[in-house]
Scaffold this motif. Structure first.
Motif, PDB file in Angstrom:
ATOM      1  N   PRO A 147       0.916  -1.304  -0.170  1.00  0.00           N
ATOM      2  CA  PRO A 147      -0.038   0.224  -0.052  1.00  0.00           C
ATOM      3  C   PRO A 147       1.129   0.986  -0.580  1.00  0.00           C
ATOM      4  N   ARG A 148       0.336   2.759   0.217  1.00  0.00           N
ATOM      5  CA  ARG A 148       1.127   3.219  -0.397  1.00  0.00           C
ATOM      6  C   ARG A 148       0.533   4.609   1.599  1.00  0.00           C
ATOM      7  N   VAL A 149      -0.102   4.205   2.201  1.00  0.00           N
ATOM      8  CA  VAL A 149      -0.597   4.009   3.016  1.00  0.00           C
ATOM      9  C   VAL A 149      -0.279   2.918   4.162  1.00  0.00           C
ATOM     10  N   LEU A 150       0.104   3.850   5.038  1.00  0.00           N
ATOM     11  CA  LEU A 150      -0.182   2.725   7.194  1.00  0.00           C
ATOM     12  C   LEU A 150      -1.279   3.335   7.727  1.00  0.00           C
ATOM     13  N   ILE A 151      -1.999   2.893   8.511  1.00  0.00           N
ATOM     14  CA  ILE A 151      -2.787   3.246   9.645  1.00  0.00           C
ATOM     15  C   ILE A 151      -1.955   2.703  10.540  1.00  0.00           C
ATOM     16  N   LEU A 152      -1.622   3.208  11.777  1.00  0.00           N
ATOM     17  CA  LEU A 152      -0.726   2.073  12.696  1.00  0.00           C
ATOM     18  C   LEU A 152      -1.074   2.347  14.064  1.00  0.00           C
ATOM     19  N   ASP A 153      -2.248   1.271  14.866  1.00  0.00           N
ATOM     20  CA  ASP A 153      -2.098   2.183  16.338  1.00  0.00           C
ATOM     21  C   ASP A 153      -1.721   1.051  17.337  1.00  0.00           C
ATOM     22  N   GLU A 154      -0.553   1.510  18.216  1.00  0.00           N
ATOM     23  CA  GLU A 154       0.095   1.150  18.828  1.00  0.00           C
ATOM     24  C   GLU A 154       0.373  -0.164  18.318  1.00  0.00           C
ATOM     25  N   PRO A 155       1.431  -0.005  16.934  1.00  0.00           N
ATOM     26  CA  PRO A 155       1.708  -1.351  17.156  1.00  0.00           C
ATOM     27  C   PRO A 155       3.309  -1.948  17.463  1.00  0.00           C
ATOM     28  N   HIS A 186       1.511   5.285  22.804  1.00  0.00           N
ATOM     29  CA  HIS A 186       2.439   5.927  23.797  1.00  0.00           C
ATOM     30  C   HIS A 186       3.257   5.940  24.120  1.00  0.00           C
ATOM     31  N   LEU A 187       4.208   5.622  23.757  1.00  0.00           N
ATOM     32  CA  LEU A 187       6.569   5.678  23.329  1.00  0.00           C
ATOM     33  C   LEU A 187       6.219   6.571  22.471  1.00  0.00           C
ATOM     34  N   LEU A 188       6.227   7.804  23.443  1.00  0.00           N
ATOM     35  CA  LEU A 188       6.661   8.903  22.782  1.00  0.00           C
ATOM     36  C   LEU A 188       7.684   9.417  22.244  1.00  0.00           C
ATOM     37  N   GLU A 190       9.860   6.850  21.452  1.00  0.00           N
ATOM     38  CA  GLU A 190       9.819   6.472  19.509  1.00  0.00           C
ATOM     39  C   GLU A 190       8.832   7.208  18.381  1.00  0.00           C
ATOM     40  N   VAL A 191       7.936   8.112  18.669  1.00  0.00           N
ATOM     41  CA  VAL A 191       7.166   9.174  17.484  1.00  0.00           C
ATOM     42  C   VAL A 191       8.182  10.218  17.419  1.00  0.00           C
ATOM     43  N   GLU A 192       8.882  10.815  19.135  1.00  0.00           N
ATOM     44  CA  GLU A 192       9.264  12.301  18.647  1.00  0.00           C
ATOM     45  C   GLU A 192      10.529  11.952  17.791  1.00  0.00           C
ATOM     46  N   ALA A 193      11.060  10.124  18.148  1.00  0.00           N
ATOM     47  CA  ALA A 193      12.701   9.753  16.443  1.00  0.00           C
ATOM     48  C   ALA A 193      11.928   9.661  15.656  1.00  0.00           C
ATOM     49  N   VAL A 194      10.922   9.458  15.274  1.00  0.00           N
ATOM     50  CA  VAL A 194      10.359   9.025  13.549  1.00  0.00           C
ATOM     51  C   VAL A 194       9.685   9.764  12.813  1.00  0.00           C
ATOM     52  N   ALA A 195       8.927  10.682  13.504  1.00  0.00           N
ATOM     53  CA  ALA A 195       7.347  11.408  12.843  1.00  0.00           C
ATOM     54  C   ALA A 195       8.200  13.169  12.629  1.00  0.00           C
ATOM     55  N   ASP A 196       7.743  13.347  11.544  1.00  0.00           N
ATOM     56  CA  ASP A 196       7.748  14.287  10.408  1.00  0.00           C
ATOM     57  C   ASP A 196       6.531  15.795  11.428  1.00  0.00           C
ATOM     58  N   ARG A 197       5.799  15.271  11.572  1.00  0.00           N
ATOM     59  CA  ARG A 197       4.327  15.957  12.239  1.00  0.00           C
ATOM     60  C   ARG A 197       3.320  15.675  12.903  1.00  0.00           C
ATOM     61  N   LEU A 198       2.374  15.971  14.083  1.00  0.00           N
ATOM     62  CA  LEU A 198       2.115  15.593  15.335  1.00  0.00           C
ATOM     63  C   LEU A 198       0.667  16.073  15.333  1.00  0.00           C
TER      64      LEU A 198
END
Length: 299
Positions: A147-155, A186-188, A190-198
């Motif tokens: 796919p071109r899009v991923l939607i992941l909840d607490e992966p 909830h692993l903030l 890890e989100v901070e390390a990988v995310a571009d936007r919030l």
């Protein structure tokens, strides 16, 4: 691209999600954050066509999820790693999904290898999987249709530190190749390390969104006074948005000079006035959602 437009979901008198609007662009990872009960999972379920909205809408690649002719080829979804048939093996689970989506069966072995499930694990029934193994299988399912899009909840739930690091690299690589990722966790750190936007949600509404660096740089001003009640009233009268800080005082979304001037005009004695600091995503999250989890728990 994911576009969420004024999504609202009501269950009788209770509003779970209210007027949520945001976009996730190709080539980016968007961190979707909020305390328990804030409306994250409900929003993601509405995007994926699993929960009908009360109003508003959401599209993926320009179309509502339910209108996609073969959704698995456009959007990979992992909302609940436990929602898998316990009696099937990992390989059988992927093989059945490949047939449903019209994906070449050779992709089954490729995706099992990609997520680190070896031949022994592939032959084991899902009911005997650990949570971390189910997460890996769920991610393999999400990626199966390319796919071109991923939607992941607490992966990352159930993954060990090595697994979390591996997932971070996989998602970053997916986005760098032009994919779009919406990630709730909830692993903030890890989100901070990988995310571009919030996108930060609290009490069912978006309380902040934007580029990660922009939001983290604008943490605001920490202010305390001898009379905290009078300070709260002063900030409200000056239209300076403020939330109760996690260690007392208020965090104000304004420059220290502007906050100090409002206090001086009101004749208040301040005991502390300084930039809120660079406590990273955790501090930003706690500041923006202060009190939201308590409100949700007793609603």
């Amino acid at each position: 691209m994911i576009e969420v437009d004024h999504l609202t979901k009501r269950y009788g008198p209770h509003t779970a999600v209210e007027d949520v609007t945001f976009r996730c662009e190709p080539g980016t990872v968007t961190g979707f954050l909020g305390p328990n009960g804030a409306g994250k999972s409900t929003t993601m379920r509405m995007i994926c066509g699993m929960t009908p909205p009360s109003s508003g809408g959401a599209t993926v690649a320009g179309r509502p999820y339910r209108e996609l002719p073969n959704p698995g080829r456009e959007i990979g979804v992992l909302l609940d790693a436990s929602a898998q048939h316990a009696g099937r093996t990992g390989r059988e689970t992927l093989t059945l999904a490949a047939r449903t989506m019209g994906v070449d069966r050779g992709q089954v072995a490729a995706k099992l290898d990609l997520v680190g499930l070896n031949e022994t694990a592939a032959r084991r029934r899902v009911g005997a999987y650990s949570l971390g193994m189910r997460q890996r299988l769920g991610l393999a399912l999400a990626l199966l249709g390319d796919p071109r899009v991923l939607i992941l909840d607490e992966p990352a739930n159930g993954l060990d530190p090595e697994g979390i690091f591996w997932m971070r690299g996989l998602l970053r690589d997916f986005a760098d190749r032009g994919g779009t990722v919406l990630l709730s966790s909830h692993l903030l750190r890890e989100v901070e390390a990988v995310a571009d936007r919030l996108v930060v949600i609290g009490g069912g509404t978006v309380v902040a969104q934007g580029g990660k660096d922009e939001l983290l740089a604008g943490a605001g001003t920490l202010v305390r006074a001898r009379d905290q009640h009078a300070l709260r009233l002063t900030l409200d009268r000056a239209a300076l948005p403020a939330t109760a800080g996690t260690d007392g005082g208020f965090v104000v979304r304004a420059e220290p000079g502007e906050v100090g001037q409002a206090a001086a005009d009101a004749g208040l004695v301040l005991t502390e006035l300084r930039p809120a600091g660079t406590g990273g995503l955790e501090q930003l999250f706690l500041t923006l959602t202060a009190g939201a989890s308590t409100k949700e728990a007793v609603r």
